[in-house]
Design a protein around this motif. Structure first.
Motif: not given
Length: 249
Positions: A62-68, A104-110
């Motif tokens: 698994f690879e995780v990418i955090w997008k602020p 896995i992409i994590i996108q911060v919406v608010n």
């Protein structure tokens, strides 16, 4: 001793919860998770053939990418990626799809307009929301899981009070905080005996714990007890949400 919070909540009360799965058409699984004004989107792509360098090809990778929400990622976001990856590896069945990689992409919406605090970390309510969104997205993608997981943040104020799921104002006044991720074994695919560690039920255990700031052992134990008690509400919400969407499908 009770403490008055600016938003009217009790010390153990969580912000309003919301979760929606299958929100992205091109992802294999996706989910949005909101707690109050904090909202995070998780997307799962894969599994795809092959593993990354230095990964075990006999297990799923698994690879995780955090997008602020804005700007570039920094040290705190890299730490979040590491915590998320280790949490995913703990709850997923890794031998079902060996030699594959799931992105896995994590996108911060608010993020409630949050900025970095004195601990040089993005306000801590983001990571628990991301873990909860990630878990829902994994379910939506059909990734084999040992069990569900629920995450919460406990903060320690300068006056020694413990607050669950802190608001923006409370985060600015905190002395320390801890991320806690607990297993929800009720929906586990494993046999009942496999859900016990040294004879204890798995729900009595802890998947992930990460502290920031300075707190005593006694304060940490208090956070652990309060966090575990509160996650039953999160688990119930998660279960109802999954059941309602399965019935609607």
């Amino acid at each position: 001793m009770d403490i008055d919070r600016k938003d009217g909540r009790t010390a153990n009360q969580l912000r309003p919860l919301s979760c929606t799965r299958n929100v992205l058409n091109r992802a294999h699984g996706s989910a949005s998770w909101s707690q109050g004004e904090t909202k995070v989107l998780a997307a799962v792509y894969g599994p795809k053939a092959g593993t990354n360098k230095n990964e075990n090809p006999e297990k799923a990778c698994f690879e995780v990418i955090w997008k602020p929400k804005t700007g570039q990622i920094g040290k705190a976001e890299k730490e979040y990626e590491m915590i998320l990856k280790k949490t995913v590896q703990s709850i997923c069945v890794l031998n079902v799809h060996p030699n594959t990689t799931t992105s896995i992409i994590i996108q911060v919406v608010n993020d409630d307009g949050a900025s970095r605090n004195f601990l040089d970390c993005i306000f801590p309510k983001l990571l628990p929301c991301a873990i909860n969104a990630l878990c829902a997205a994994l379910v939506d993608a059909g990734i084999p899981l040992k069990h569900l997981a629920v995450a919460i943040c406990c903060c320690l104020t300068e006056s020694g009070h413990i607050l669950l799921d802190p608001s923006k104002l409370e985060e600015q006044r905190m002395k320390a905080f801890v991320y806690l991720v607990f297993p929800n074994s009720t929906l586990s695919v494993l046999p009942e005996e496999a859900l016990k560690v040294r004879g204890e039920p798995m729900e009595h255990g802890l998947i992930t714990s990460s502290t920031h700031g300075v707190m005593s052992v006694d304060d940490y134990i208090r956070c652990l007890e309060r966090g575990r008690a509160a996650t039953s509400k999160l688990s119930d919400f998660f279960r109802r949400n999954l059941q309602s969407q399965v019935q609607s499908d």
